[in-house]
Design a protein around this motif. Structure first.
Motif, short mmCIF file in Angstrom:
data_model
loop_
_atom_site.label_atom_id
_atom_site.label_comp_id
_atom_site.label_asym_id
_atom_site.label_seq_id
_atom_site.Cartn_x
_atom_site.Cartn_y
_atom_site.Cartn_z
N LEU A 139 0.82 -1.20 0.00
CA LEU A 139 0.00 0.00 0.00
C LEU A 139 0.86 1.27 0.00
O LEU A 139 1.81 1.39 0.77
CB LEU A 139 -0.90 -0.02 1.24
N LEU A 142 -4.43 5.05 0.16
CA LEU A 142 -5.81 4.63 -0.07
C LEU A 142 -6.72 5.82 0.17
O LEU A 142 -6.66 6.47 1.22
CB LEU A 142 -6.21 3.47 0.84
N LEU A 156 -7.18 2.37 -4.31
CA LEU A 156 -5.93 1.86 -3.75
C LEU A 156 -4.79 2.13 -4.72
O LEU A 156 -4.86 1.79 -5.89
CB LEU A 156 -6.03 0.35 -3.53
N GLY A 158 -0.82 1.31 -5.19
CA GLY A 158 0.27 0.48 -4.69
C GLY A 158 1.60 1.15 -4.84
O GLY A 158 1.75 2.13 -5.58
N THR A 187 -3.27 5.71 5.15
CA THR A 187 -2.05 6.10 4.45
C THR A 187 -0.90 6.32 5.41
O THR A 187 0.23 5.90 5.15
CB THR A 187 -2.31 7.37 3.62
N ALA A 191 0.98 2.38 5.29
CA ALA A 191 1.72 2.41 4.03
C ALA A 191 2.94 1.50 4.10
O ALA A 191 3.60 1.41 5.14
CB ALA A 191 2.16 3.84 3.71
N LEU A 195 -1.92 -5.90 1.96
CA LEU A 195 -3.27 -5.79 2.50
C LEU A 195 -3.50 -6.69 3.71
O LEU A 195 -4.02 -6.23 4.73
CB LEU A 195 -4.29 -6.09 1.39
N SER A 198 -1.78 -5.11 6.56
CA SER A 198 -2.46 -3.89 6.99
C SER A 198 -3.66 -4.22 7.87
O SER A 198 -3.89 -3.58 8.90
CB SER A 198 -2.91 -3.08 5.76
N LEU A 225 -10.47 -1.99 4.16
CA LEU A 225 -9.33 -2.87 3.95
C LEU A 225 -9.75 -4.31 3.78
O LEU A 225 -9.16 -5.06 3.00
CB LEU A 225 -8.36 -2.75 5.13
N TRP A 228 -10.68 -5.19 0.28
CA TRP A 228 -9.52 -5.40 -0.58
C TRP A 228 -8.89 -6.76 -0.34
O TRP A 228 -8.58 -7.50 -1.24
CB TRP A 228 -8.47 -4.32 -0.29
#
Length: 347
Positions: A139, A142, A156, A158, A187, A191, A195, A198, A225, A228
């Motif tokens: 990430l 987002l 999103l 990348g 973010t 970051a 995913l 995260s 999240l 995703w």
């Protein structure tokens, strides 16, 4: 009826059972008592052999497709053989070098995956399958954009510059301020992570009380999240090669089964789900016939093994699928070696 353990069979029954299974796996045809009587080392008359065959049939290990035909192993019999009697034939030095040489040919990793599927087909005489490693972007940013009527667009970005969009249904009452707060949180805090990483980090922070987000923002961040992460998991890519090899001479007498198998292979999502079940296995897994719901009608077997990257993380699954008369003793160690060889190429 539960399958008896191999230790409960007499030495004579084990010897005859092994010969029937090995003969069937070699020829694809039922094995008769006359053929068994000619095998060296048995020293039994056809009548004595027929008596043992009847006992093995009564135990559910063998079946006679026709009244006057020989015997062939049932799925339970094959499972007993594979788990308790099979002596695997490890790949020779030449075979190992040939596999490694084909995988090491110059080209992108996608080419190596294609080669792997073709190799598996060649060594098994059946269809080879490789599940492509999931793309796990890291990430960079987002953003959440209100589309109205309770719908939010998640954008999103990348680290590799790739951009993907997803629409999330959140219900009414989502303010622009809430969306901005959630976007900034993701973010700033997440970051550089994939995913799944995260999601795990976010849940850990919220659970420990370290998050400054209010309840509404927490829900928005987690749902954004999670969408995703789930979407990435639900998009497996499967490479299948060698379907034509399923149409061998032995298959001509059972075209309906082969047609059913080819139809199953067209449903790549379902096949990928089956391979996923072998993802956490410590060793190669074998599914025989109706042991797996997907291939129950076609009576097919699947030999599958996870493959790992250089850090030991499972990144995909590969295997072969074909009739239950696969040469398990040869194919199982070949699949395992191919999985290890492919893993050495995955960064």
């Amino acid at each position: 009826m539960p399958t008896p353990p191999v230790t409960e069979l007499t030495d004579r029954a084990r010897a005859i059972f092994r010969l029937v299974v090995e003969g069937y796996l070699d020829s694809g045809q039922p094995v008769g008592s006359k053929a068994l009587a000619g095998e060296g080392g048995l020293n039994l008359s056809p009548a004595s052999i027929r008596s043992v065959l009847a006992d093995l049939e009564g135990l559910g290990l063998l079946a006679a497709p026709h009244t006057s035909a020989g015997r062939m192993p049932t799925e339970s019999g094959l499972r007993l053989f594979v788990d308790g009697m099979m002596q695997v034939a490890e790949p020779t030095r030449e075979e190992r070098k040939a596999i490694e040489r084909r995988l090491a040919e110059p080209g992108p990793i996608e080419q190596a995956l294609e080669q792997t599927s073709a190799i598996l087909s060649d060594i098994s005489g059946a269809a080879g399958m490789v599940m492509v490693p999931r793309l796990e972007p890291r990430l960079a940013q987002l953003s959440l954009v209100n589309l109205g009527q309770g719908r939010v667009l998640a954008v999103l970005v990348g680290e590799d510059g790739a951009i993907e969009n997803r629409v999330i249904e959140l219900g009414e009452g989502v303010s622009p301020q809430l969306l901005e707060q959630a976007s900034n949180y993701i973010t700033a805090r997440l970051a550089g992570r994939t995913l799944p990483e995260s999601v795990a980090a976010m849940r850990s922070e919220i659970a420990s009380g370290r998050s400054q987000l209010d309840e509404a923002s927490r829900s928005l961040v987690e749902r954004g999240l999670a969408v995703w992460s789930e979407d990435a998991a639900q998009r497996p890519v499967l490479i299948v090669r060698g379907q034509a090899k399923l149409l061998d001479e032995a298959a001509l007498s059972d075209l309906e089964r082969v047609r059913s198998l080819l139809d199953d292979l067209e449903n790549k999502q379902s096949v990928a789900e089956l391979l996923e079940s072998a993802r956490e296995a410590e060793a190669t897994r074998i599914f025989i016939g109706s042991e797996n719901r997907l291939f129950a009608l076609s009576g097919s077997s699947v030999i599958a093994s996870p493959y790992r990257d250089r850090e030991g993380r499972v990144v995909g699954v590969l295997g072969v699928i074909g009739p239950t008369r696969l040469n398990y003793a040869r194919v199982v160690p070949m699949v395992d070696f191919t999985a290890r060889s492919l893993g050495k190429l995955i960064g």
